[in-house]
Design a protein around this motif. Structure first.
Motif, PDB file in Angstrom:
ATOM      1  N   TYR A  69      -5.670 -12.341  -2.978  1.00  0.00           N
ATOM      2  CA  TYR A  69      -6.646 -11.948  -1.960  1.00  0.00           C
ATOM      3  C   TYR A  69      -8.043 -12.194  -2.497  1.00  0.00           C
ATOM      4  CZ  TYR A  69      -2.598  -9.682   0.090  1.00  0.00           C
ATOM      5  OH  TYR A  69      -1.358  -9.434   0.626  1.00  0.00           O
ATOM      6  N   ASN A  70      -8.998 -12.371  -1.610  1.00  0.00           N
ATOM      7  CA  ASN A  70     -10.357 -12.696  -2.009  1.00  0.00           C
ATOM      8  C   ASN A  70     -11.353 -11.679  -1.472  1.00  0.00           C
ATOM      9  OD1 ASN A  70      -9.654 -15.255  -3.268  1.00  0.00           O
ATOM     10  ND2 ASN A  70      -9.265 -15.970  -1.194  1.00  0.00           N
ATOM     11  N   GLN A  71     -12.502 -11.637  -2.104  1.00  0.00           N
ATOM     12  CA  GLN A  71     -13.585 -10.755  -1.680  1.00  0.00           C
ATOM     13  C   GLN A  71     -13.917 -11.019  -0.212  1.00  0.00           C
ATOM     14  OE1 GLN A  71     -17.002 -11.025  -4.190  1.00  0.00           O
ATOM     15  NE2 GLN A  71     -18.254  -9.754  -2.881  1.00  0.00           N
ATOM     16  N   GLY A  72     -14.101  -9.933   0.547  1.00  0.00           N
ATOM     17  CA  GLY A  72     -14.462 -10.053   1.953  1.00  0.00           C
ATOM     18  C   GLY A  72     -13.285  -9.995   2.912  1.00  0.00           C
ATOM     19  N   GLN A  73     -12.057 -10.127   2.405  1.00  0.00           N
ATOM     20  CA  GLN A  73     -10.893 -10.079   3.285  1.00  0.00           C
ATOM     21  C   GLN A  73     -10.583  -8.633   3.673  1.00  0.00           C
ATOM     22  OE1 GLN A  73      -7.988 -12.208   0.811  1.00  0.00           O
ATOM     23  NE2 GLN A  73      -7.846 -13.720   2.453  1.00  0.00           N
ATOM     24  N   ARG A  74     -10.159  -8.445   4.927  1.00  0.00           N
ATOM     25  CA  ARG A  74      -9.693  -7.133   5.387  1.00  0.00           C
ATOM     26  C   ARG A  74      -8.196  -7.052   5.126  1.00  0.00           C
ATOM     27  NH1 ARG A  74      -9.816  -6.069  10.810  1.00  0.00           N
ATOM     28  NH2 ARG A  74      -9.678  -3.858  10.340  1.00  0.00           N
ATOM     29  N   VAL A  75      -7.762  -5.921   4.582  1.00  0.00           N
ATOM     30  CA  VAL A  75      -6.356  -5.749   4.239  1.00  0.00           C
ATOM     31  C   VAL A  75      -5.853  -4.380   4.651  1.00  0.00           C
ATOM     32  CG1 VAL A  75      -6.368  -7.383   2.305  1.00  0.00           C
ATOM     33  CG2 VAL A  75      -6.963  -4.983   1.894  1.00  0.00           C
ATOM     34  N   GLN A  76      -4.544  -4.292   4.802  1.00  0.00           N
ATOM     35  CA  GLN A  76      -3.855  -3.022   5.002  1.00  0.00           C
ATOM     36  C   GLN A  76      -3.173  -2.715   3.682  1.00  0.00           C
ATOM     37  OE1 GLN A  76      -1.568  -2.552   8.633  1.00  0.00           O
ATOM     38  NE2 GLN A  76       0.148  -1.844   7.391  1.00  0.00           N
ATOM     39  N   TYR A  77      -3.303  -1.480   3.201  1.00  0.00           N
ATOM     40  CA  TYR A  77      -2.772  -1.127   1.890  1.00  0.00           C
ATOM     41  C   TYR A  77      -2.329   0.327   1.863  1.00  0.00           C
ATOM     42  CZ  TYR A  77      -7.280   1.155   1.057  1.00  0.00           C
ATOM     43  OH  TYR A  77      -8.370   1.973   1.151  1.00  0.00           O
ATOM     44  N   ARG A  78      -1.668   0.710   0.782  1.00  0.00           N
ATOM     45  CA  ARG A  78      -1.279   2.102   0.545  1.00  0.00           C
ATOM     46  C   ARG A  78      -2.265   2.680  -0.464  1.00  0.00           C
ATOM     47  NH1 ARG A  78       2.530   4.300   3.977  1.00  0.00           N
ATOM     48  NH2 ARG A  78       3.706   2.554   4.753  1.00  0.00           N
ATOM     49  N   ASN A  79      -2.910   3.791  -0.083  1.00  0.00           N
ATOM     50  CA  ASN A  79      -3.888   4.394  -0.980  1.00  0.00           C
ATOM     51  C   ASN A  79      -3.180   5.231  -2.048  1.00  0.00           C
ATOM     52  OD1 ASN A  79      -3.237   6.843   0.270  1.00  0.00           O
ATOM     53  ND2 ASN A  79      -5.084   6.885   1.510  1.00  0.00           N
ATOM     54  N   GLN A  91      -9.519   1.622  -6.304  1.00  0.00           N
ATOM     55  CA  GLN A  91      -8.850   0.583  -7.081  1.00  0.00           C
ATOM     56  C   GLN A  91      -7.426   0.466  -6.548  1.00  0.00           C
ATOM     57  OE1 GLN A  91      -9.935  -1.489  -9.207  1.00  0.00           O
ATOM     58  NE2 GLN A  91     -11.819  -0.626 -10.029  1.00  0.00           N
ATOM     59  N   VAL A  92      -7.051  -0.743  -6.135  1.00  0.00           N
ATOM     60  CA  VAL A  92      -5.736  -0.955  -5.529  1.00  0.00           C
ATOM     61  C   VAL A  92      -5.031  -2.112  -6.239  1.00  0.00           C
ATOM     62  CG1 VAL A  92      -4.504  -1.474  -3.387  1.00  0.00           C
ATOM     63  CG2 VAL A  92      -6.658  -0.197  -3.303  1.00  0.00           C
ATOM     64  N   PRO A  93      -3.844  -1.866  -6.823  1.00  0.00           N
ATOM     65  CA  PRO A  93      -3.091  -2.992  -7.405  1.00  0.00           C
ATOM     66  C   PRO A  93      -2.539  -3.876  -6.294  1.00  0.00           C
ATOM     67  CG  PRO A  93      -1.853  -0.936  -7.593  1.00  0.00           C
ATOM     68  CD  PRO A  93      -3.188  -0.587  -7.023  1.00  0.00           C
ATOM     69  N   GLU A  94      -2.292  -5.127  -6.619  1.00  0.00           N
ATOM     70  CA  GLU A  94      -1.804  -6.078  -5.607  1.00  0.00           C
ATOM     71  C   GLU A  94      -0.516  -5.605  -4.963  1.00  0.00           C
ATOM     72  OE1 GLU A  94      -0.610 -10.728  -5.106  1.00  0.00           O
ATOM     73  OE2 GLU A  94      -2.300 -10.177  -6.348  1.00  0.00           O
ATOM     74  N   SER A  95       0.326  -4.925  -5.710  1.00  0.00           N
ATOM     75  CA  SER A  95       1.613  -4.466  -5.174  1.00  0.00           C
ATOM     76  C   SER A  95       1.450  -3.448  -4.038  1.00  0.00           C
ATOM     77  CB  SER A  95       2.460  -3.851  -6.295  1.00  0.00           C
ATOM     78  OG  SER A  95       1.796  -2.735  -6.854  1.00  0.00           O
ATOM     79  N   LYS A  96       0.291  -2.796  -3.930  1.00  0.00           N
ATOM     80  CA  LYS A  96       0.057  -1.797  -2.885  1.00  0.00           C
ATOM     81  C   LYS A  96      -0.580  -2.401  -1.635  1.00  0.00           C
ATOM     82  CE  LYS A  96       1.302   1.913  -5.185  1.00  0.00           C
ATOM     83  NZ  LYS A  96       2.348   2.807  -4.780  1.00  0.00           N
ATOM     84  N   ILE A  97      -0.978  -3.671  -1.689  1.00  0.00           N
ATOM     85  CA  ILE A  97      -1.539  -4.326  -0.504  1.00  0.00           C
ATOM     86  C   ILE A  97      -0.381  -4.878   0.321  1.00  0.00           C
ATOM     87  CG2 ILE A  97      -2.988  -6.204   0.342  1.00  0.00           C
ATOM     88  CD1 ILE A  97      -4.763  -5.812  -2.095  1.00  0.00           C
ATOM     89  N   GLU A  98      -0.334  -4.466   1.579  1.00  0.00           N
ATOM     90  CA  GLU A  98       0.799  -4.837   2.436  1.00  0.00           C
ATOM     91  C   GLU A  98       0.561  -6.135   3.189  1.00  0.00           C
ATOM     92  OE1 GLU A  98       1.343  -1.271   4.729  1.00  0.00           O
ATOM     93  OE2 GLU A  98       2.521  -0.362   3.127  1.00  0.00           O
ATOM     94  N   ARG A  99      -0.660  -6.345   3.687  1.00  0.00           N
ATOM     95  CA  ARG A  99      -0.913  -7.583   4.430  1.00  0.00           C
ATOM     96  C   ARG A  99      -2.413  -7.756   4.663  1.00  0.00           C
ATOM     97  NH1 ARG A  99      -1.089  -6.870  10.455  1.00  0.00           N
ATOM     98  NH2 ARG A  99      -1.236  -4.628  10.790  1.00  0.00           N
ATOM     99  N   GLN A 100      -2.771  -8.987   4.996  1.00  0.00           N
ATOM    100  CA  GLN A 100      -4.142  -9.303   5.383  1.00  0.00           C
ATOM    101  C   GLN A 100      -4.272  -9.043   6.877  1.00  0.00           C
ATOM    102  OE1 GLN A 100      -5.414 -13.229   4.337  1.00  0.00           O
ATOM    103  NE2 GLN A 100      -7.147 -13.163   5.709  1.00  0.00           N
ATOM    104  N   LEU A 101      -5.432  -8.543   7.285  1.00  0.00           N
ATOM    105  CA  LEU A 101      -5.684  -8.278   8.711  1.00  0.00           C
ATOM    106  C   LEU A 101      -6.514  -9.388   9.321  1.00  0.00           C
ATOM    107  CD1 LEU A 101      -6.426  -4.482   8.474  1.00  0.00           C
ATOM    108  CD2 LEU A 101      -4.316  -5.578   9.182  1.00  0.00           C
TER     109      LEU A 101
END
Length: 57
Positions: free
Chosen positions: A3-13, A47-57
């Motif tokens: 993922y890159n800076q500026g992207q919107r994502v759905q994640y688990r906090n 701070q979110v590890p990549e494994s907690k990001i579910e998808r790009q919005l």
């Protein structure tokens, strides 16, 4: 997925709840990548590890 800076994502906090935010900073690559994500609801950075990001919005 990288993922890159500026992207919107759905994640688990940190509480395990689903959240949405914008990536402010990306560090590392692959499964070890960590992202600083600004939560859209409370405007706090997390701070979110990549494994907690579910998808790009």
């Amino acid at each position: 997925m990288q993922y890159n800076q500026g992207q919107r994502v759905q994640y688990r906090n940190q509480q395990g709840e689903q959240a949405q935010g914008t990536i402010q900073r990306a560090e590392g690559q692959g499964q070890g990548a960590k992202y600083t994500v600004k939560n859209e609801n409370n405007l706090k950075e997390e701070q979110v590890p990549e494994s907690k990001i579910e998808r790009q919005l």
